[in-house]
Design a protein around this motif. Structure first.
Motif, PDB file in Angstrom:
ATOM      1  N   GLN A   1       0.827  -1.201   0.000  1.00  0.00           N
ATOM      2  CA  GLN A   1       0.000   0.000   0.000  1.00  0.00           C
ATOM      3  C   GLN A   1       0.867   1.258   0.000  1.00  0.00           C
ATOM      4  N   SER A   2       1.974   1.239   0.735  1.00  0.00           N
ATOM      5  CA  SER A   2       2.883   2.394   0.726  1.00  0.00           C
ATOM      6  C   SER A   2       3.454   2.639  -0.665  1.00  0.00           C
ATOM      7  N   ILE A   3       3.810   1.550  -1.348  1.00  0.00           N
ATOM      8  CA  ILE A   3       4.360   1.688  -2.700  1.00  0.00           C
ATOM      9  C   ILE A   3       3.292   2.204  -3.660  1.00  0.00           C
ATOM     10  N   GLN A   4       2.076   1.683  -3.544  1.00  0.00           N
ATOM     11  CA  GLN A   4       1.000   2.105  -4.450  1.00  0.00           C
ATOM     12  C   GLN A   4       0.639   3.577  -4.245  1.00  0.00           C
ATOM     13  N   ASP A   5       0.681   4.045  -3.005  1.00  0.00           N
ATOM     14  CA  ASP A   5       0.357   5.448  -2.740  1.00  0.00           C
ATOM     15  C   ASP A   5       1.364   6.395  -3.375  1.00  0.00           C
TER      16      ASP A   5
ATOM     17  N   ALA B   1       3.295   5.570  -6.096  1.00  0.00           N
ATOM     18  CA  ALA B   1       3.574   5.233  -7.492  1.00  0.00           C
ATOM     19  C   ALA B   1       3.034   6.284  -8.452  1.00  0.00           C
ATOM     20  N   SER B   2       1.933   6.934  -8.103  1.00  0.00           N
ATOM     21  CA  SER B   2       1.338   7.907  -9.020  1.00  0.00           C
ATOM     22  C   SER B   2       2.178   9.179  -9.153  1.00  0.00           C
ATOM     23  N   ASN B   3       3.071   9.448  -8.199  1.00  0.00           N
ATOM     24  CA  ASN B   3       3.860  10.692  -8.212  1.00  0.00           C
ATOM     25  C   ASN B   3       5.353  10.455  -8.418  1.00  0.00           C
ATOM     26  N   SER B   4       5.779   9.220  -8.494  1.00  0.00           N
ATOM     27  CA  SER B   4       7.211   8.943  -8.600  1.00  0.00           C
ATOM     28  C   SER B   4       7.455   7.821  -9.605  1.00  0.00           C
ATOM     29  N   PRO B   5       8.283   8.046 -10.620  1.00  0.00           N
ATOM     30  CA  PRO B   5       8.588   6.968 -11.583  1.00  0.00           C
ATOM     31  C   PRO B   5       9.294   5.783 -10.930  1.00  0.00           C
ATOM     32  N   GLN B   6      10.122   6.040  -9.903  1.00  0.00           N
ATOM     33  CA  GLN B   6      10.834   4.943  -9.247  1.00  0.00           C
ATOM     34  C   GLN B   6       9.852   3.987  -8.565  1.00  0.00           C
ATOM     35  N   TYR B   7       8.879   4.542  -7.883  1.00  0.00           N
ATOM     36  CA  TYR B   7       7.895   3.678  -7.223  1.00  0.00           C
ATOM     37  C   TYR B   7       6.996   2.989  -8.249  1.00  0.00           C
ATOM     38  N   GLU B   8       6.716   3.654  -9.339  1.00  0.00           N
ATOM     39  CA  GLU B   8       5.902   3.026 -10.386  1.00  0.00           C
ATOM     40  C   GLU B   8       6.625   1.824 -10.992  1.00  0.00           C
ATOM     41  N   LEU B   9       7.924   1.976 -11.238  1.00  0.00           N
ATOM     42  CA  LEU B   9       8.705   0.846 -11.759  1.00  0.00           C
ATOM     43  C   LEU B   9       8.772  -0.292 -10.741  1.00  0.00           C
ATOM     44  N   LEU B  10       8.930   0.060  -9.472  1.00  0.00           N
ATOM     45  CA  LEU B  10       8.957  -0.970  -8.436  1.00  0.00           C
ATOM     46  C   LEU B  10       7.624  -1.718  -8.379  1.00  0.00           C
ATOM     47  N   LEU B  11       6.515  -0.986  -8.474  1.00  0.00           N
ATOM     48  CA  LEU B  11       5.196  -1.633  -8.427  1.00  0.00           C
ATOM     49  C   LEU B  11       5.010  -2.563  -9.624  1.00  0.00           C
ATOM     50  N   GLU B  12       5.418  -2.147 -10.799  1.00  0.00           N
ATOM     51  CA  GLU B  12       5.333  -3.023 -11.971  1.00  0.00           C
ATOM     52  C   GLU B  12       6.196  -4.267 -11.780  1.00  0.00           C
ATOM     53  N   SER B  13       7.367  -4.080 -11.177  1.00  0.00           N
ATOM     54  CA  SER B  13       8.230  -5.228 -10.905  1.00  0.00           C
ATOM     55  C   SER B  13       7.579  -6.198  -9.921  1.00  0.00           C
ATOM     56  N   LEU B  14       6.891  -5.668  -8.911  1.00  0.00           N
ATOM     57  CA  LEU B  14       6.187  -6.534  -7.957  1.00  0.00           C
ATOM     58  C   LEU B  14       5.049  -7.286  -8.647  1.00  0.00           C
ATOM     59  N   HIS B  15       4.346  -6.617  -9.568  1.00  0.00           N
ATOM     60  CA  HIS B  15       3.293  -7.295 -10.335  1.00  0.00           C
ATOM     61  C   HIS B  15       3.873  -8.466 -11.118  1.00  0.00           C
ATOM     62  N   GLN B  16       4.969  -8.228 -11.808  1.00  0.00           N
ATOM     63  CA  GLN B  16       5.575  -9.273 -12.629  1.00  0.00           C
ATOM     64  C   GLN B  16       6.107 -10.422 -11.767  1.00  0.00           C
ATOM     65  N   THR B  17       6.667 -10.089 -10.625  1.00  0.00           N
ATOM     66  CA  THR B  17       7.156 -11.138  -9.722  1.00  0.00           C
ATOM     67  C   THR B  17       6.001 -11.999  -9.218  1.00  0.00           C
ATOM     68  N   PHE B  18       4.911 -11.370  -8.861  1.00  0.00           N
ATOM     69  CA  PHE B  18       3.732 -12.116  -8.410  1.00  0.00           C
ATOM     70  C   PHE B  18       3.231 -13.054  -9.510  1.00  0.00           C
ATOM     71  N   VAL B  19       3.128 -12.545 -10.735  1.00  0.00           N
ATOM     72  CA  VAL B  19       2.647 -13.362 -11.851  1.00  0.00           C
ATOM     73  C   VAL B  19       3.602 -14.524 -12.122  1.00  0.00           C
ATOM     74  N   MET B  20       4.889 -14.266 -12.035  1.00  0.00           N
ATOM     75  CA  MET B  20       5.872 -15.319 -12.312  1.00  0.00           C
ATOM     76  C   MET B  20       5.730 -16.479 -11.325  1.00  0.00           C
ATOM     77  N   TYR B  21       5.618 -16.180 -10.044  1.00  0.00           N
ATOM     78  CA  TYR B  21       5.521 -17.251  -9.052  1.00  0.00           C
ATOM     79  C   TYR B  21       4.168 -17.946  -9.095  1.00  0.00           C
ATOM     80  N   ARG B  22       3.126 -17.210  -9.424  1.00  0.00           N
ATOM     81  CA  ARG B  22       1.825 -17.870  -9.574  1.00  0.00           C
ATOM     82  C   ARG B  22       1.820 -18.807 -10.770  1.00  0.00           C
ATOM     83  N   LEU B  23       2.464 -18.422 -11.847  1.00  0.00           N
ATOM     84  CA  LEU B  23       2.538 -19.306 -13.015  1.00  0.00           C
ATOM     85  C   LEU B  23       3.363 -20.550 -12.717  1.00  0.00           C
ATOM     86  N   LYS B  24       4.442 -20.367 -11.966  1.00  0.00           N
ATOM     87  CA  LYS B  24       5.241 -21.533 -11.596  1.00  0.00           C
ATOM     88  C   LYS B  24       4.419 -22.539 -10.806  1.00  0.00           C
ATOM     89  N   LEU B  25       3.586 -22.031  -9.944  1.00  0.00           N
ATOM     90  CA  LEU B  25       2.776 -22.909  -9.109  1.00  0.00           C
ATOM     91  C   LEU B  25       1.610 -23.514  -9.883  1.00  0.00           C
TER      92      LEU B  25
END
Length: 576
Positions: A291-295, A297-321
């Motif tokens: 939630q801190s990262i999402q809040d 992300a709308s004002n900082s490119p660094q946090y937006e990139l981090l949030l996208e990276s967290l999305h991709q990491t979540f998808v990767m591990y869910r696909l593995k499972l």
């Protein structure tokens, strides 16, 4: 001098009144002694002056000058001298001598009172001078106090300005001090991980963001550029630590779930439910961090990139499972099922999986426009597993009936009744279903083409097919008996079955190519596109017409021309 409780001005007036009374008495005494004493002109003038002096002395106030008072005292002294000379020259009687003594004592008393009054007046003048001095001192002190007050006000204002300046400096200097504080929190990987897993992370991120903004806004300050670089490196380290912590939590959850899976069907299904619950627990643990990262992300490119990276990491591990779960789960079941059962089973499994994955993603993240792209990628890949699992079963199917039924089930039962009403959660399943429908329609058209060529165009009638009109008479005599149903449900089912059996019975009485043509077109008209259906229908009717004409010629040659023509007319009307 004498504290009588009477004001000095009142005492002075009383003394002057006593003096006037004494003068009146002396005047009376003088009248009594007129016969015995003859005053000279000089003495008369002195007495007149003394009387005038006494009359004027009544009007004297404490405010008269000292000179007037001294002049009055001198007049009294001269009068006393005159009286003494008069008393010395006059032979008084004993009574007059006693009166003269009393008069002398009274005069002495008045003189003493005048001296006291003179001292009182001197004291009043001294007090007045002292009061004037005090007043002057008061004015001096007031001026000095006003000046001191003005100076104090100026000093207070200057102090407030200095305090405000010092406060501003402290606020600005604290941004530079944040570098040491944050560096101490992320100095080592263990400390960084410990900091990420604590409520202090929000405070650290807040200080980093404010410090970077301050350094960018005040780049002209000394050391601002250097500290800006320091804060950017610290921010990258903290955000990278957040990603590592998030990945470690997902990796731990997947490892724990894989240890409980033995590979058989029952354990896989149990692991699927357990995985959903396990990831929900992880989501609850990581929710404040995300939630801190999402809040931000709308004002900082660094946090937006981090949030996208967290999305991709979540998808990767869910696909593995889920990849192993899907491949070892429902794909193992559909190998032993018919096409229709495989479609129902596979679509039901994928619908539940996609729904759970959408809900699980919502537990972790907010489904924003940027997050939808990653989520849709996950759902699309999971839905594509249905396509890759059902395609071999579809290719193995050779009959028209199962393919057409599978198309109807997929279109009406799955797509219209289950997928479309659920909206966004199953939106990525729609393209897969459409792709499956297109393949099934293509497969159905292909098998229909083969059916037309083999069963209609290539059909060779046998003797029973050409036994007209005897076959019609035999069919009329062999009607099946009709039984009454026990209840309404059985009546409706019997009615439906009766219609189907009647249609089947009637179609069996037809010439085989006509029945096959009607059956083929019936299977095609709801399952394929209108253009494809028109082409196949035209081809099937053409081959059916040819087969009927050929059979008519054979019947006419064997049974007579009339029977051959009636045969052709009947079946052409049915075909029409």
């Amino acid at each position: 001098m004498y504290d009588t409780g009477v004001p000095p001005q009142s005492r002075s007036i009383s003394l002057w009144r006593n003096a006037v009374t004494w003068r009146q008495r002396t005047s009376k005494l003088g009248l009594k002694m007129t016969d015995k004493l003859r005053l000279t002109d000089e003495e008369t003038n002195i007495s007149g002056k003394l009387s005038l002096l006494f009359n004027q002395s009544v009007m004297v106030t404490p405010e008269d000058s000292k000179d007037a008072q001294r002049q009055m005292l001198r007049s009294l002294e001269r009068e006393e001298i005159l009286n003494r000379s008069i008393l010395q020259d006059v032979h008084l009687t004993e009574a007059e001598s006693g009166m003269a003594k009393r008069h002398s004592r009274y005069q002495e008393s008045v003189k003493n009172h005048f001296k006291i009054l003179h001292k009182a007046l001197d004291l009043c003048h001294g007090i007045d001078s002292s009061l004037m001095g005090l007043n002057q001192n008061y004015m001096d002190v007031s001026q000095k106090t006003s000046k001191v007050d003005t100076d104090c006000q100026a000093l207070l204002k200057e102090q407030e300005q200095l305090s405000s300046t010092a406060r501003d400096l402290r606020e600005k200097l604290q941004y530079f001090n944040h570098a040491h504080y944050i560096n101490s929190k992320v100095k080592t990987n263990d400390l960084a991980m410990k900091m990420v897993n604590s409520p202090e992370l929000h405070n650290v991120l807040q200080k980093l963001d404010k410090s970077i903004q301050f350094m960018q806004a005040n780049s002209q300050w000394k050391e601002a550029q250097r500290y800006l670089g320091v804060f950017i490196r610290l921010q990258e380290k903290v955000l990278n630590t957040v990603k590592l912590y998030f990945t470690a939590q997902l990796r731990t959850a997947v490892a724990a779930l894989r240890q409980g899976t033995d590979g058989d069907k029952s354990s896989i299904k149990m692991a699927s439910a357990k995985a959903f619950v396990e990831f929900q627990t992880v989501a609850s643990k990581l929710k404040p961090l995300i939630q801190s990262i999402q809040d931000k992300a709308s004002n900082s490119p660094q946090y937006e990139l981090l949030l996208e990276s967290l999305h991709q990491t979540f998808v990767m591990y869910r696909l593995k499972l889920l990849k192993n779960e899907v491949q070892m789960g429902w794909r193992h079941d559909i190998e032993h099922l018919s096409l229709i059962e495989a479609v129902r089973h596979g679509c039901g499994f994928i619908i539940n999986t996609l729904t759970f994955e959408y809900q699980l993603f919502e537990h972790f993240f907010e489904v924003t426009e940027s997050a939808k792209a990653t989520l849709h990628g996950l759902l699309s890949r999971l839905a594509s597993m249905l396509y890759s699992g059902l395609r071999p079963v579809l290719i193995q199917e050779l009959e028209l009936e199962p393919i057409s039924q599978a198309i109807l089930v997929l279109r009406k039962e799955i797509l219209e009744q289950q997928v479309l009403p659920r909206g966004e959660a199953l939106s990525q399943f729609v393209p897969v279903i459409n792709r499956l429908l297109a393949d099934m329609q293509l497969r159905l058209a292909y098998r229909a083409q083969i059916f037309i060529n083999e069963q209609i165009a290539g059909y060779e009638p046998i003797a029973v097919d050409l036994n007209y009109p005897a076959c019609l008479e035999n069919a009329r005599q062999s009607k099946p008996p009709v039984s009454k149903p026990a209840d309404e449900s059985q009546a409706s089912n019997a009615k439906q079955d009766g219609k189907e059996s009647k249609a089947l019975t009637i179609s069996k009485l037809w010439f085989p190519t006509l029945g096959k043509t009607v059956m083929c077109l019936f299977k095609l008209h709801e399952c394929v596109e209108p253009g494809a259906f028109s082409h196949l229908a035209q081809e099937a009717i053409l081959h059916c017409n040819r087969s009927l004409q050929l059979a008519s010629k054979k019947i006419g040659a064997k049974q007579g021309r009339l029977h051959g023509q009636l045969f052709l007319i009947k079946y052409l009307l049915i075909l029409r």
